[in-house]
Scaffold this active site. Structure first.
Site, mmCIF file in Angstrom:
data_model
loop_
_atom_site.group_PDB
_atom_site.id
_atom_site.type_symbol
_atom_site.label_atom_id
_atom_site.label_comp_id
_atom_site.label_asym_id
_atom_site.label_seq_id
_atom_site.Cartn_x
_atom_site.Cartn_y
_atom_site.Cartn_z
ATOM 1 N N ASP A 8 12.629 -22.986 18.352
ATOM 2 C CA ASP A 8 11.279 -23.690 18.121
ATOM 3 C C ASP A 8 11.751 -25.039 17.588
ATOM 4 O OD1 ASP A 8 11.897 -22.949 15.541
ATOM 5 O OD2 ASP A 8 10.171 -21.980 15.152
ATOM 6 N N CYS A 65 14.981 -20.114 15.054
ATOM 7 C CA CYS A 65 13.703 -20.566 14.483
ATOM 8 C C CYS A 65 13.968 -20.871 13.079
ATOM 9 C CB CYS A 65 12.749 -19.761 14.542
ATOM 10 S SG CYS A 65 12.737 -18.221 14.094
ATOM 11 N N THR A 67 13.552 -19.162 10.217
ATOM 12 C CA THR A 67 14.282 -18.007 9.687
ATOM 13 C C THR A 67 14.752 -16.895 10.460
ATOM 14 O OG1 THR A 67 12.103 -16.782 9.925
ATOM 15 C CG2 THR A 67 12.363 -18.089 7.717
ATOM 16 N N HIS A 98 28.047 -1.585 17.431
ATOM 17 C CA HIS A 98 27.046 -0.227 17.258
ATOM 18 C C HIS A 98 25.734 -0.313 18.276
ATOM 19 C CE1 HIS A 98 29.058 0.549 13.126
ATOM 20 N NE2 HIS A 98 29.806 0.340 13.731
ATOM 21 N N HIS A 134 26.962 6.041 19.408
ATOM 22 C CA HIS A 134 26.136 4.714 19.535
ATOM 23 C C HIS A 134 25.431 4.752 20.830
ATOM 24 C CE1 HIS A 134 27.949 3.457 15.920
ATOM 25 N NE2 HIS A 134 29.215 3.275 16.488
#
Length: 143
Positions: A8, A65, A67, A98, A134
């Site tokens: 963004d 973005c 955060t 993992h 996994h």
């Protein structure tokens, strides 16, 4: 290797640095937007990148973005996507080993460009462990 990348407005500048870094490494990059720093809605670009990954157009996706949280939430709504929000190398390595994560999310307002490029390299250069436990856990997620 093919990477689809999107951001963004908050992640636009870092996205440009990541694109240059990947291109310098000889990696094919498809920029799915946004294309400037005008305010925009991150879910649009998360959907573009995740569509590229799920369709096979790209091997991995990178979403940026402010955060990384909004991109991560949106990406993980898409079937077949395992997006990981990473702001350190250990998390980037662990999620590939993992979780076989196929989308890396980062926050441009959380980490600097130099560190982000190291995280990108760690994410892309770390193979999935293929360890039975996994694989079993990823199957459980996919169900």
């Amino acid at each position: 290797m093919k990477i689809a990348i999107g951001s963004d407005h908050g992640g636009f500048a870092l996205k440009q640095e990541v694109i240059k870094h990947l291109t310098d490494r000889g990696i094919e990059v498809t920029d799915k937007g946004c294309y400037d720093e005008k305010s925009c809605d991150y879910p649009i670009y998360a959907k573009e990148v995740t569509s590229a990954v799920t369709s096979g157009e790209a091997d991995y996706g990178i979403l940026i973005c402010g955060t990384g949280i909004g991109m991560s939430i949106t990406a993980n709504k898409v079937k077949g996507i395992r997006a990981a929000l990473c702001h350190d190398n250990f998390s980037a390595q662990a999620t590939r080993e993992h979780n076989n994560a196929n989308v890396l999310c980062m926050g441009a307002r959380v980490i600097g460009a130099g560190h982000a490029l190291m995280i990108v390299d760690t994410f892309l250069d770390t193979p999935f462990s293929n360890d039975e436990r996994h694989v079993r856990r990823i199957s459980m997620i996919e169900e």
